[in-house]
Design a protein around this motif. Sequence first.
Motif, mmCIF file in Angstrom:
data_model
loop_
_atom_site.group_PDB
_atom_site.id
_atom_site.type_symbol
_atom_site.label_atom_id
_atom_site.label_comp_id
_atom_site.label_asym_id
_atom_site.label_seq_id
_atom_site.Cartn_x
_atom_site.Cartn_y
_atom_site.Cartn_z
ATOM 1 N N LEU A 44 2.160 14.644 -3.639
ATOM 2 C CA LEU A 44 1.129 13.637 -3.869
ATOM 3 C C LEU A 44 0.985 13.352 -5.365
ATOM 4 O O LEU A 44 0.940 12.191 -5.783
ATOM 5 C CB LEU A 44 -0.207 14.111 -3.293
ATOM 6 C CG LEU A 44 -1.441 13.301 -3.675
ATOM 7 C CD1 LEU A 44 -1.359 11.880 -3.142
ATOM 8 C CD2 LEU A 44 -2.692 14.004 -3.177
ATOM 9 N N LEU A 45 0.929 14.397 -6.173
ATOM 10 C CA LEU A 45 0.804 14.223 -7.628
ATOM 11 C C LEU A 45 1.983 13.446 -8.197
ATOM 12 O O LEU A 45 1.802 12.553 -9.034
ATOM 13 C CB LEU A 45 0.698 15.583 -8.319
ATOM 14 C CG LEU A 45 -0.632 16.309 -8.153
ATOM 15 C CD1 LEU A 45 -0.511 17.738 -8.656
ATOM 16 C CD2 LEU A 45 -1.744 15.568 -8.855
ATOM 17 N N ALA A 46 3.172 13.764 -7.732
ATOM 18 C CA ALA A 46 4.367 13.059 -8.197
ATOM 19 C C ALA A 46 4.296 11.582 -7.814
ATOM 20 O O ALA A 46 4.638 10.702 -8.612
ATOM 21 C CB ALA A 46 5.623 13.706 -7.617
ATOM 22 N N LEU A 47 3.834 11.297 -6.606
ATOM 23 C CA LEU A 47 3.720 9.925 -6.128
ATOM 24 C C LEU A 47 2.701 9.129 -6.944
ATOM 25 O O LEU A 47 2.960 7.994 -7.352
ATOM 26 C CB LEU A 47 3.332 9.926 -4.644
ATOM 27 C CG LEU A 47 3.304 8.606 -3.907
ATOM 28 C CD1 LEU A 47 4.671 7.919 -3.936
ATOM 29 C CD2 LEU A 47 2.843 8.831 -2.473
ATOM 30 N N ALA A 61 -5.017 6.404 -6.116
ATOM 31 C CA ALA A 61 -5.300 6.859 -4.753
ATOM 32 C C ALA A 61 -4.166 6.452 -3.826
ATOM 33 O O ALA A 61 -3.447 5.487 -4.092
ATOM 34 C CB ALA A 61 -6.615 6.266 -4.251
ATOM 35 N N VAL A 62 -4.050 7.194 -2.741
ATOM 36 C CA VAL A 62 -3.024 6.948 -1.730
ATOM 37 C C VAL A 62 -3.676 7.034 -0.356
ATOM 38 O O VAL A 62 -4.496 7.917 -0.100
ATOM 39 C CB VAL A 62 -1.885 7.997 -1.840
ATOM 40 C CG1 VAL A 62 -0.871 7.827 -0.744
ATOM 41 C CG2 VAL A 62 -1.217 7.938 -3.195
ATOM 42 N N VAL A 63 -3.303 6.116 0.512
ATOM 43 C CA VAL A 63 -3.767 6.163 1.897
ATOM 44 C C VAL A 63 -2.923 7.198 2.638
ATOM 45 O O VAL A 63 -1.701 7.229 2.502
ATOM 46 C CB VAL A 63 -3.654 4.777 2.573
ATOM 47 C CG1 VAL A 63 -3.978 4.872 4.059
ATOM 48 C CG2 VAL A 63 -4.572 3.780 1.881
ATOM 49 N N VAL A 64 -3.576 8.034 3.413
ATOM 50 C CA VAL A 64 -2.884 9.042 4.210
ATOM 51 C C VAL A 64 -2.613 8.439 5.583
ATOM 52 O O VAL A 64 -3.530 7.998 6.273
ATOM 53 C CB VAL A 64 -3.722 10.335 4.325
ATOM 54 C CG1 VAL A 64 -2.977 11.383 5.147
ATOM 55 C CG2 VAL A 64 -4.081 10.871 2.939
ATOM 56 N N SER A 65 -1.325 8.402 5.946
ATOM 57 C CA SER A 65 -0.921 7.748 7.190
ATOM 58 C C SER A 65 0.419 8.296 7.647
ATOM 59 O O SER A 65 1.336 8.447 6.845
ATOM 60 C CB SER A 65 -0.800 6.236 6.961
ATOM 61 O OG SER A 65 -0.305 5.582 8.108
ATOM 62 N N SER A 114 1.735 9.712 -9.981
ATOM 63 C CA SER A 114 2.274 9.536 -11.328
ATOM 64 C C SER A 114 3.379 8.485 -11.354
ATOM 65 O O SER A 114 3.383 7.587 -12.201
ATOM 66 C CB SER A 114 2.803 10.872 -11.850
ATOM 67 O OG SER A 114 3.397 10.718 -13.100
ATOM 68 N N GLU A 115 4.295 8.596 -10.424
ATOM 69 C CA GLU A 115 5.440 7.677 -10.350
ATOM 70 C C GLU A 115 4.994 6.225 -10.157
ATOM 71 O O GLU A 115 5.537 5.310 -10.762
ATOM 72 C CB GLU A 115 6.333 8.116 -9.186
ATOM 73 C CG GLU A 115 7.445 7.183 -8.820
ATOM 74 C CD GLU A 115 8.134 7.668 -7.540
ATOM 75 O OE1 GLU A 115 8.321 6.835 -6.632
ATOM 76 O OE2 GLU A 115 8.463 8.860 -7.464
ATOM 77 N N ARG A 116 3.987 6.021 -9.324
ATOM 78 C CA ARG A 116 3.528 4.661 -9.006
ATOM 79 C C ARG A 116 2.388 4.201 -9.923
ATOM 80 O O ARG A 116 1.935 3.073 -9.819
ATOM 81 C CB ARG A 116 3.075 4.594 -7.550
ATOM 82 C CG ARG A 116 4.178 4.931 -6.529
ATOM 83 C CD ARG A 116 5.383 4.007 -6.631
ATOM 84 N NE ARG A 116 5.100 2.667 -6.198
ATOM 85 C CZ ARG A 116 5.271 2.211 -4.976
ATOM 86 N NH1 ARG A 116 5.761 2.998 -4.047
ATOM 87 N NH2 ARG A 116 4.962 0.969 -4.679
ATOM 88 N N VAL A 120 0.858 -1.180 0.000
ATOM 89 C CA VAL A 120 0.000 0.000 0.000
ATOM 90 C C VAL A 120 0.896 1.232 0.000
ATOM 91 O O VAL A 120 1.780 1.362 0.845
ATOM 92 C CB VAL A 120 -0.914 0.049 1.240
ATOM 93 C CG1 VAL A 120 -1.832 1.262 1.172
ATOM 94 C CG2 VAL A 120 -1.713 -1.223 1.386
ATOM 95 N N VAL A 121 0.650 2.110 -0.936
ATOM 96 C CA VAL A 121 1.395 3.364 -0.990
ATOM 97 C C VAL A 121 0.713 4.344 -0.040
ATOM 98 O O VAL A 121 -0.505 4.526 -0.091
ATOM 99 C CB VAL A 121 1.425 3.937 -2.432
ATOM 100 C CG1 VAL A 121 2.146 5.268 -2.473
ATOM 101 C CG2 VAL A 121 2.069 2.928 -3.379
ATOM 102 N N THR A 122 1.500 4.935 0.851
ATOM 103 C CA THR A 122 0.959 5.906 1.802
ATOM 104 C C THR A 122 1.694 7.232 1.662
ATOM 105 O O THR A 122 2.783 7.299 1.095
ATOM 106 C CB THR A 122 1.091 5.408 3.264
ATOM 107 O OG1 THR A 122 2.475 5.260 3.589
ATOM 108 C CG2 THR A 122 0.365 4.088 3.469
ATOM 109 N N ILE A 123 1.059 8.259 2.200
ATOM 110 C CA ILE A 123 1.657 9.592 2.221
ATOM 111 C C ILE A 123 1.302 10.229 3.556
ATOM 112 O O ILE A 123 0.226 9.966 4.105
ATOM 113 C CB ILE A 123 1.167 10.448 1.026
ATOM 114 C CG1 ILE A 123 2.004 11.710 0.877
ATOM 115 C CG2 ILE A 123 -0.322 10.761 1.152
ATOM 116 C CD1 ILE A 123 1.816 12.433 -0.453
ATOM 117 N N GLU A 124 2.207 11.032 4.061
ATOM 118 C CA GLU A 124 1.946 11.705 5.336
ATOM 119 C C GLU A 124 1.002 12.878 5.122
ATOM 120 O O GLU A 124 1.036 13.524 4.074
ATOM 121 C CB GLU A 124 3.257 12.159 5.966
ATOM 122 C CG GLU A 124 4.125 10.973 6.372
ATOM 123 C CD GLU A 124 5.355 11.376 7.168
ATOM 124 O OE1 GLU A 124 5.628 12.582 7.299
ATOM 125 O OE2 GLU A 124 6.037 10.460 7.653
#
Length: 142
Positions: free
Chosen positions: A26-29, A37-41, A31-33, A14-18
């Motif tokens: 977030l946009l870079a993440l 959607a990304v889980v915020v954690s 695009s890169e992956r 699971v890809v997460t972001i703080e």
Amino acid sequence: MRISEVLRRKGGEVVTIEPEADVRHLLALLSERNIGAVVVSTDGTTIEGIVSERDIVRRLGERGAALLDQPVSSIMTATVRTCAPGDNVEDLRATMTEHRIRHLPVVRDGRLAGIVSIGDVVKSAIAELESEREQLVDYISR
């Protein structure tokens, strides 16, 4: 089919972001992956929210380019629907359709264990149909 089977096939990463990361990151993440959607954690195991491409587009329309420097927490969905590994994919498909949700985090013992997208759900339905078709063809040709 259970959600655990979907995760077994696709993996539990699971890809997460703080929450304090900016939307530009977030946009870079995303695009890169190549994800939607990304889980915020803050710790990678608890869920504080979820943020999707749809969230970004809607907020960009409201706030303009200044959004790019704002924290992810300002655009995330804080009330996150989740599912469990033992949940039935059919039920999940109904939930996702009814609530217009494209990504659902999977939680096991209170911890983030995976994420399931509508694409994963559709793929599992196709796999089940293919299996049933093969069984019917095998049965008929006996």
